[in-house]
Design a protein around this motif. Structure first.
Motif, PDB file in Angstrom:
ATOM      1  N   LYS A  92      -7.415   8.663  -7.660  1.00  9.11           N
ATOM      2  CA  LYS A  92      -7.002   8.273  -9.010  1.00  9.11           C
ATOM      3  C   LYS A  92      -5.506   8.431  -9.218  1.00  9.11           C
ATOM      4  O   LYS A  92      -5.019   8.309 -10.341  1.00  9.11           O
ATOM      5  CB  LYS A  92      -7.759   9.112 -10.044  1.00  9.11           C
ATOM      6  CG  LYS A  92      -9.249   8.784 -10.149  1.00  9.11           C
ATOM      7  CD  LYS A  92     -10.001   9.791 -11.004  1.00  9.11           C
ATOM      8  CE  LYS A  92      -9.540   9.813 -12.441  1.00  9.11           C
ATOM      9  NZ  LYS A  92     -10.339  10.732 -13.275  1.00  9.11           N
ATOM     10  N   ALA A  93      -4.756   8.689  -8.164  1.00 10.72           N
ATOM     11  CA  ALA A  93      -3.334   8.983  -8.303  1.00 10.72           C
ATOM     12  C   ALA A  93      -2.535   8.315  -7.191  1.00 10.72           C
ATOM     13  O   ALA A  93      -3.089   7.789  -6.223  1.00 10.72           O
ATOM     14  CB  ALA A  93      -3.105  10.498  -8.284  1.00 10.72           C
ATOM     15  N   ALA A  94      -1.203   8.355  -7.349  1.00 10.94           N
ATOM     16  CA  ALA A  94      -0.248   7.884  -6.342  1.00 10.94           C
ATOM     17  C   ALA A  94      -0.419   6.404  -6.017  1.00 10.94           C
ATOM     18  O   ALA A  94      -0.747   6.036  -4.892  1.00 10.94           O
ATOM     19  CB  ALA A  94      -0.338   8.738  -5.084  1.00 10.94           C
ATOM     20  N   PRO A  95      -0.182   5.514  -6.982  1.00 11.68           N
ATOM     21  CA  PRO A  95      -0.306   4.085  -6.698  1.00 11.68           C
ATOM     22  C   PRO A  95       0.797   3.584  -5.768  1.00 11.68           C
ATOM     23  O   PRO A  95       1.958   3.999  -5.866  1.00 11.68           O
ATOM     24  CB  PRO A  95      -0.210   3.433  -8.079  1.00 11.68           C
ATOM     25  CG  PRO A  95       0.534   4.421  -8.920  1.00 11.68           C
ATOM     26  CD  PRO A  95       0.167   5.764  -8.392  1.00 11.68           C
ATOM     27  N   ILE A  96       0.420   2.685  -4.866  1.00 10.84           N
ATOM     28  CA  ILE A  96       1.338   2.048  -3.935  1.00 10.84           C
ATOM     29  C   ILE A  96       1.405   0.560  -4.279  1.00 10.84           C
ATOM     30  O   ILE A  96       0.379  -0.125  -4.344  1.00 10.84           O
ATOM     31  CB  ILE A  96       0.875   2.236  -2.480  1.00 10.84           C
ATOM     32  CG1 ILE A  96       0.913   3.719  -2.105  1.00 10.84           C
ATOM     33  CG2 ILE A  96       1.730   1.419  -1.536  1.00 10.84           C
ATOM     34  CD1 ILE A  96       2.292   4.322  -2.075  1.00 10.84           C
ATOM     35  N   PHE A  97       2.611   0.047  -4.497  1.00 13.58           N
ATOM     36  CA  PHE A  97       2.826  -1.350  -4.864  1.00 13.58           C
ATOM     37  C   PHE A  97       3.194  -2.153  -3.609  1.00 13.58           C
ATOM     38  O   PHE A  97       4.034  -1.720  -2.812  1.00 13.58           O
ATOM     39  CB  PHE A  97       3.957  -1.487  -5.879  1.00 13.58           C
ATOM     40  CG  PHE A  97       3.662  -0.907  -7.237  1.00 13.58           C
ATOM     41  CD1 PHE A  97       3.582  -1.727  -8.349  1.00 13.58           C
ATOM     42  CD2 PHE A  97       3.490   0.458  -7.412  1.00 13.58           C
ATOM     43  CE1 PHE A  97       3.326  -1.201  -9.604  1.00 13.58           C
ATOM     44  CE2 PHE A  97       3.235   1.000  -8.662  1.00 13.58           C
ATOM     45  CZ  PHE A  97       3.145   0.166  -9.759  1.00 13.58           C
ATOM     46  N   THR A  98       2.590  -3.331  -3.449  1.00 14.79           N
ATOM     47  CA  THR A  98       2.944  -4.255  -2.380  1.00 14.79           C
ATOM     48  C   THR A  98       3.161  -5.630  -2.995  1.00 14.79           C
ATOM     49  O   THR A  98       2.308  -6.132  -3.728  1.00 14.79           O
ATOM     50  CB  THR A  98       1.835  -4.340  -1.317  1.00 14.79           C
ATOM     51  OG1 THR A  98       1.611  -3.036  -0.758  1.00 14.79           O
ATOM     52  CG2 THR A  98       2.228  -5.288  -0.195  1.00 14.79           C
ATOM     53  N   VAL A  99       4.313  -6.231  -2.718  1.00  7.55           N
ATOM     54  CA  VAL A  99       4.644  -7.552  -3.247  1.00  7.55           C
ATOM     55  C   VAL A  99       4.881  -8.492  -2.073  1.00  7.55           C
ATOM     56  O   VAL A  99       5.737  -8.241  -1.216  1.00  7.55           O
ATOM     57  CB  VAL A  99       5.897  -7.512  -4.139  1.00  7.55           C
ATOM     58  CG1 VAL A  99       6.284  -8.922  -4.589  1.00  7.55           C
ATOM     59  CG2 VAL A  99       5.652  -6.630  -5.361  1.00  7.55           C
ATOM     60  N   ARG A 100       4.101  -9.537  -2.000  1.00  7.75           N
ATOM     61  CA  ARG A 100       4.248 -10.574  -0.974  1.00  7.75           C
ATOM     62  C   ARG A 100       4.229  -9.985   0.442  1.00  7.75           C
ATOM     63  O   ARG A 100       4.997 -10.405   1.310  1.00  7.75           O
ATOM     64  CB  ARG A 100       5.535 -11.358  -1.199  1.00  7.75           C
ATOM     65  CG  ARG A 100       5.551 -12.192  -2.465  1.00  7.75           C
ATOM     66  CD  ARG A 100       6.899 -12.853  -2.676  1.00  7.75           C
ATOM     67  NE  ARG A 100       6.850 -13.870  -3.723  1.00  7.75           N
ATOM     68  CZ  ARG A 100       7.920 -14.564  -4.132  1.00  7.75           C
ATOM     69  NH1 ARG A 100       9.094 -14.333  -3.573  1.00  7.75           N
ATOM     70  NH2 ARG A 100       7.798 -15.472  -5.075  1.00  7.75           N
ATOM     71  N   GLY A 101       3.373  -9.000   0.669  1.00  6.80           N
ATOM     72  CA  GLY A 101       3.238  -8.421   1.996  1.00  6.80           C
ATOM     73  C   GLY A 101       4.231  -7.338   2.317  1.00  6.80           C
ATOM     74  O   GLY A 101       4.231  -6.814   3.442  1.00  6.80           O
ATOM     75  N   VAL A 102       5.071  -6.957   1.368  1.00 11.02           N
ATOM     76  CA  VAL A 102       6.080  -5.931   1.594  1.00 11.02           C
ATOM     77  C   VAL A 102       5.687  -4.692   0.808  1.00 11.02           C
ATOM     78  O   VAL A 102       5.630  -4.711  -0.423  1.00 11.02           O
ATOM     79  CB  VAL A 102       7.480  -6.410   1.171  1.00 11.02           C
ATOM     80  CG1 VAL A 102       8.514  -5.326   1.449  1.00 11.02           C
ATOM     81  CG2 VAL A 102       7.843  -7.693   1.903  1.00 11.02           C
ATOM     82  N   GLY A 103       5.392  -3.609   1.528  1.00 14.16           N
ATOM     83  CA  GLY A 103       5.000  -2.361   0.888  1.00 14.16           C
ATOM     84  C   GLY A 103       5.001  -1.240   1.904  1.00 14.16           C
ATOM     85  O   GLY A 103       5.398  -1.415   3.060  1.00 14.16           O
TER      86      GLY A 103
END
Length: 764
Positions: A92-103
């Motif tokens: 429920k914590a520590a979200p990881i963002f990925t945009v267009r395959g970059v993360g």
């Protein structure tokens, strides 16, 4: 108004009712009412512009749209944002963002992702700071592609900017409450208005509470739920407006006293073949260990491992329901945050001076039951105290230089400090625990400039440059702690002596952007751009087994090429936007689980990413809105680390195809009463959760559907809506993480179907 603004201003402004809903790039941000579709205003280039006039792929959601779609945390906006995925790496914590395959999928709190996340222009460096409540929001803007020139640190993939509501002289107040299953009870409210002729204020609060978790603990015959939520967030703001000066100040804080969710226990070992015996370890078979694979994870679906395989101790979860298990602990999720921000804008006639000063702190303590079973194989706690200071000064022209060029110049100073103490509860894995304790200090400063030159009435040229210097110091390391009384060392692969590192990395880079925009009329924009992005190196904050494991990566670089268009059609009843892009990545920073059981952060050799996106907003008749988006991504990474050699691997969290849609219809029941129905859905193609592209650590394609219906007064005073999230009650994994030393392929699952009702009341 500049020559540029005059040439590009939309001509179709008139009165229309603003619909409270969301979709792709055309979400209701700060709207200017127009005949047909409302004009969406954004500040992607540090000035207020129509989203249709900005040569950047943007998805924006207004505050009311976020409410209508049930967005309570940043992770909730991903399904309706083409090209964006967000997952929590600690349940429920520590979200990881990925945009267009970059993360970046690393779960340590010091590992900074390549997607910059901002609140009121303050950069938040750690994933531990990104689990926050969305309340009293004006809008959120998702900017795709490198945004380093104006947004600064670590935005090789893009930037996500949250903008909160500001005080204003007009009185307004609102309150809403939500009731739902699993004991859901939420309350949100805000009040604001003028205090004097020049001073206004605003106070907002949100309380989220859910006393029943989605998981059930069956250990020792119990029947206890796990995963309750209890969070509180507050924000107070003052605004002084006098002469040519606008001063906005806010103070905000939050508290979290929730329970985290456990992982689903999934083994990768053959439970029928004993490969050794370590009397120090417990296990269901008295010290027997199981290290033979029960199937090939590269080609075998996770469902086989769930039904047939055990961990290294021979334990297998006996329950078919993914949310039932024998969990060794009830993991806690606790944090306290406090921050303040001062934004001063001074109109000096020919130019405007903007100063943004901010200070933010957050102390967090997150527990997880990684192995999802009754033993202490992966009962980890992550303690992180972080403080952030940022100062930015910008000067922008109010009149175009040389009658054709809009310009912004600025400087930024930034510092963050992290105190990290992560305890890996491995007593039943190696007969002791492991402590990773260190401090990390980051200091950065930059100079930047951004220009937009009107070459003619149709053509606009963009040039931007940024000089950045980053210093990141690391001091600490890995310790063996909490040895059991019968410890002999036979079961461990850790060093009894501390493995320490005390060093600093320093990089200096120049990045920038070149762009060309063509607007033959008010309803069409065609743009092309080249951007050079950069992200500083990252220290390895995982546990170490040998000297040199606590090492920093090199910086990563991206050359991004993009071609796109934005169009308004059918007498302003249809917006159709699209873009194609090509990324050439150098030294891409990646995370992997190595065959020897270690976790590693390293630089890939290269990565090539290409893709396309499109979105539509159509209002075919009064009251009916249809919004849709689609994203295609083809990403390949080649890298070598240790014994692993990746060739044309798909980056984690990068589905090849996603599409989303929202349909909302509103009609008059009477002169004083409105009714509406709304549905939105999101489809995600199959996705890998690890760089080695194992079938066992992947999720097949799936679709999520949400429903909403209700009534509201025609004067927008009150409303009542019933809603259903995940209407088909779809089971799906949001994360699978392989651990060779635990013999596990543990997983995290998304929320089940939930239903509720939201009641709101407004005062003006």
């Amino acid at each position: 108004m500049t020559f540029y603004d005059n040439a590009r201003q939309h001509k179709k402004l008139s009165t229309a009712k603003t619909l409270l809903m969301g979709g792709a790039v055309s979400m209701l941000a700060a709207s200017v009412q127009a005949a047909g579709l409302e004009e969406v205003m954004v500040t992607a280039q540090k000035k207020s512009q129509s989203a249709q006039d900005v040569g950047i792929a943007i998805t924006a959601f207004g505050g009311e749209a976020m409410k209508s779609m049930g967005m309570t945390q940043p992770i909730d906006m991903a399904p309706q944002t083409p090209g964006l995925t967000i997952k929590n790496v600690l349940n429920k914590a520590a979200p990881i963002f990925t945009v267009r395959g970059v993360g970046n999928t690393a779960f340590t709190s010091n590992s900074v992702a390549p997607v910059g996340v901002y609140i009121d222009e303050l950069f938040l460096p750690s994933s531990s700071m990104l689990t926050f409540s969305l309340f009293d929001m004006e809008r959120v803007e998702v900017l795709k592609g490198p945004q380093g020139t104006l947004f600064g640190r670590n935005t090789t993939a893009g930037a996500v900017a949250f903008i909160t509501e500001k005080p204003r002289q007009e009185f307004s107040a609102n309150v809403s409450t939500t009731l739902g299953d699993y004991g859901l009870r939420n309350v949100e409210g805000a009040v604001g208005g003028g205090l004097t002729e020049t001073l206004s204020g605003r106070l907002a609060v949100k309380w989220d509470y859910q006393d029943e978790g989605f998981f059930t603990n069956r250990i020792n015959g119990s029947n206890d739920d796990i995963g309750s939520t209890d969070t509180l967030a507050l924000r107070g703001a003052l605004r002084w407006e006098f002469d040519n000066t606008d001063i906005n100040w806010n103070i905000h804080g939050g508290r979290d006293r929730s329970e985290n969710e456990p992982w689903v226990a999934i083994g990768r070992r053959d439970p029928n073949t004993v490969t050794g015996n370590k009397p120090e370890l417990p296990g269901p078979n008295g010290g027997d260990v199981f290290t033979n694979s029960c199937a090939d994870p590269a080609t075998t679906n996770i469902k086989f491992f769930i039904k047939n395989c055990s961990n290294n101790l021979g334990y297998r979860d006996p329950y078919e329901d993914l949310r039932e298990g024998e969990f060794s602990q009830v993991p806690s999720l606790e944090s306290d945050s406090l921050g303040t921000l001062l934004n001063i804008t001074v109109d000096m006639g020919a130019s405007t001076l903007t100063s943004i000063s901010a200070y933010e702190t957050k102390d967090s303590y997150i527990e997880e039951d990684f192995d999802g079973g009754p033993f202490r194989v992966g009962d980890t706690s992550y303690a992180n105290d972080i403080s952030v200071f940022s100062q930015e000064v910008r000067l922008s022209g109010n009149e175009p230089a040389f009658d054709t060029m809009d310009w912004i110049v600025g400087a930024m100073v930034y510092h963050d400090s992290m105190d990290v103490a992560d305890t890996y509860g491995y007593t039943d894995r190696v007969n002791h625990d492991v402590l990773v304790e260190f401090t990390q200090d980051t200091t950065s400063w930059a100079l930047f400039g951004h220009t937009e030159t009107q070459l003619s009435e149709e053509w606009n040229f963009i040039a931007a440059l940024r000089y950045t210097e980053d210093k990141i110091a690391f001091d600490g390391g890995t310790y063996m702690v909490n040895r059991e009384p019968d410890f002999t060392g036979d079961a461990t692969f850790f060093s009894s002596a501390p493995i320490l590192e005390d060093d600093e990395i320093e990089t200096t880079e120049v990045t920038g952007k070149l762009g060309l925009e063509y607007a033959p009329n008010d309803d069409l924009l065609i743009y092309a751009s080249y951007s050079r992005g950069y992200k500083a190196g990252v220290w390895n904050g995982f546990w170490a087994t040998v000297a040199g494991d606590h090492v920093a990566t090199d910086p990563e670089y991206i050359d991004a090429y993009e071609l796109g268009f934005k169009s308004t059609l059918l007498d302003n009843s249809l917006q159709f936007n699209g873009s194609v892009y090509l990324y050439d990545y150098t030294d891409m920073q990646l995370f992997a689980d190595l065959p020897d059981g270690r976790f590693a952060i390293f630089n890939a050799g290269s990565a090539d990413i290409m893709g396309a996106e499109a979105d539509v907003w159509w209002r075919p008749l009064d009251g009916l809105d249809i919004k849709a988006g689609v994203a295609y991504n083809d990403a390949k990474v080649s890298a070598k680390v240790g014994l692993l050699d990746f060739d044309d691997a798909t980056p984690p969290n990068t589905p090849e195809l996603t599409y989303n849609a929202l349909v909302r219809y509103e009609w008059n029941v009477s002169d004083s009463l409105l009714a509406s129905v709304q549905t939105d859905f999101a489809y995600q193609d199959g996705v890998f959760f690890s760089l080695d592209n194992l079938k066992a650590t992947s999720q097949e394609d799936y679709t999520l559907v949400n429903l909403r219906a209700g009534v509201a007064s025609a004067d927008d005073v009150w409303s009542a809506y019933v809603w259903v999230k995940n209407a088909t009650d779809k089971d799906y994994f949001t994360e699978n993480l392989s651990s060779g030393s635990a013999g596990a392929l543990s997983g995290q699952v998304g929320p089940p179907r939930t239903v509720g009702i939201t009641l709101s009341y407004n005062w003006e």
